[in-house]
Scaffold this active site. Structure first.
Site, mmCIF file in Angstrom:
data_model
loop_
_atom_site.group_PDB
_atom_site.id
_atom_site.type_symbol
_atom_site.label_atom_id
_atom_site.label_comp_id
_atom_site.label_asym_id
_atom_site.label_seq_id
_atom_site.Cartn_x
_atom_site.Cartn_y
_atom_site.Cartn_z
ATOM 1 N N TYR A 16 -10.031 -5.743 9.804
ATOM 2 C CA TYR A 16 -8.857 -5.931 10.066
ATOM 3 C C TYR A 16 -8.616 -7.496 10.170
ATOM 4 C CZ TYR A 16 -8.742 -1.276 10.739
ATOM 5 O OH TYR A 16 -9.097 0.324 10.359
ATOM 6 N N TYR A 142 2.942 1.686 -2.360
ATOM 7 C CA TYR A 142 1.551 0.598 -2.333
ATOM 8 C C TYR A 142 1.281 0.693 -3.870
ATOM 9 C CZ TYR A 142 -2.266 -2.129 -2.348
ATOM 10 O OH TYR A 142 -3.339 -2.848 -2.685
#
Ligand SMILES: *Cc1c(COP(=O)(O)O)cnc(C)c1O
Length: 420
Positions: A16, A142
């Protein structure tokens, strides 16, 4: 490998991006559903390495096909030249797709397969002297990280630095939450100027494994078709068995005009993208006028090695063993879903094919958006399982070769982590 990592040169791995301090885990070997780390640990890859390794790692059939291809023809310019693996793969794939899919356009990943699809739809009108300028897409969709793909994907933190560079798109609710009458009215209003609808069929993957019914999607597709809006079906994630059928298209009552593939296409071995289309679309580009051609070519277009891997991967996928595995994973997921339903921390448990997902919910986390993602990721890692929750969405996308006892272990560990 530690010293190499500490040089910190290839930085894509930060799980992340804000987690500056997290270290990547060096992996030295893969086999089936397992990944082996340098420190001797063995992990179960429950995300099929970002959804690509559908047959697990280091599959010997694919390895042999790639090795043979490397020794025969590793690469050739795919303009003015062609080769057998590309022709065979086109033939093989088109055989398995809805009958209206008749031409194949090669590129080299999922995002470029989408770029090609969008360019096809926009240039089609242009070539025919009646250009259309608008595109319809689902909220929370997406479609990749290149500019066209970003434009038609859900906008957020990750696209905001480029927001003024992304083209206008009409976003509509996905079929699960869509008010069909209102949406039809909106589409009707712009219909003349809408080139296409792009969508992830049945499962919106990166948006959080959001699922909708084949009927609801088919209804919307039928309406768009009646308005001469092209249907671009992005099967980059769901293609090649993920939803229980070979393609999500097999569950829909309308065939799309354009389809996009990548991820599982080569069994996760090579980067490759394919965009297929109807003969009608193809004809609008096939002309003596040079400017009508679709000018889009990547250096590694139709890589012979990629094509060889894809042919081998397809053969495995179509085998009775693999089909039996798809069925058995689905049934085991279904039984586990019954257990999950009863758990107080589980919301919206859902399942299509081999994809199982649910929302992790605890009372204390209210107000802390996505705060459990890193916690969950680490808890599963400690238990030798690679799972990457999307926010609070926990999901399983196992390689089809996963063993029954490994799946049982993962289910047990999910319950254990939930009870922490
Ligand atoms: C991953 C993904 C893409 C992008 O593919 P890349 O190969 O990562 O560029 C496009 N569409 C869908 C539905 C995806 O899941």
């Amino acid at each position: 490998m530690r010293q190499l990592i500490e040089r910190d040169l290839a930085v894509n791995w930060h799980p992340y991006s804000q987690m500056k301090l997290s270290q990547p885990i060096p992996i030295i070997k893969g086999e089936g559903a397992y990944l082996f780390a340098e420190d001797g640990k063995k992990y179960l890859d429950m995300v099929s390495s970002w959804w690509v390794s559908i047959h697990g790692h280091a599959n010997p059939t694919i390895a042999r096909a790639v090795f043979n291809q490397l020794n025969t023809l590793e690469q050739v310019i795919f303009a003015g030249f062609t080769h057998q693996p590309a022709i065979l793969l086109s033939e093989r794939l088109l055989d398995l797709l809805p009958a209206n899919q008749q031409k194949v356009f090669y590129s080299d990943n999922g995002s470029t397969a989408v770029e090609v699809a969008l360019k096809m739809c926009l240039q089609l009108g242009h070539n025919q002297g009646r250009a259309k300028h608008k595109i319809l897409a689902f909220k929370e969709g997406y479609h990749g990280d290149t500019f066209g793909a970003m434009s038609v994907s859900e906008r957020g933190q990750w696209t905001s630095p480029f927001s003024d560079k992304l083209f206008d798109v009409i976003f509509i609710d996905p079929p699960s939450t869509l008010n069909l009458e209102q949406t039809k009215a909106l589409i009707r209003e712009h219909a003349e100027d809408i080139a296409c609808l792009i969508y992830e069929p049945l499962i919106q993957g990166a948006g959080g494994m959001l699922m909708h019914s084949a009927e609801d999607l088919s209804d919307l597709m039928a309406f768009c078709r009646s308005k001469v809006i092209l249907l671009v079906q992005d099967e980059v994630f769901v293609g090649f068995g993920r939803t229980g059928t070979l393609f999500a298209a097999d569950q829909l009552s309308i065939a799309p005009d354009v389809m996009c593939f990548s991820k599982g296409l080569t069994g996760g071995t090579m980067a490759m993208g394919i965009t297929t289309c109807t003969n009608e679309i193809y004809q609008a580009f096939y002309s003596d006028e040079k400017q009508k051609a679709l000018f889009h070519g990547h250096s590694f277009t139709a890589s012979p090695i990629g094509c060889a891997a894809a042919l081998a991967s397809l053969e495995i996928l179509l085998s009775a063993d693999c089909q039996q595995q798809l069925d058995s994973i689905h049934k085991k997921h279904l039984a586990f879903l019954d257990k999950l339903m009863l758990h107080p921390k589980v919301q919206q448990p859902r399942l299509i094919g081999t994809v199982l997902a649910f929302e992790y919910h605890t009372a204390e986390q209210d107000g802390y958006f996505h705060s459990r993602q890193e916690f969950l990721y680490q808890e599963f890692l400690k238990r030798n399982i690679i799972m990457r929750p999307l926010g609070n969405t926990i999901y399983l996308v196992p390689p089809y070769c996963i063993k029954e006892e490994d799946l049982e272990y993962v289910y047990d560990m999910i319950l254990e982590v939930l009870d922490r």
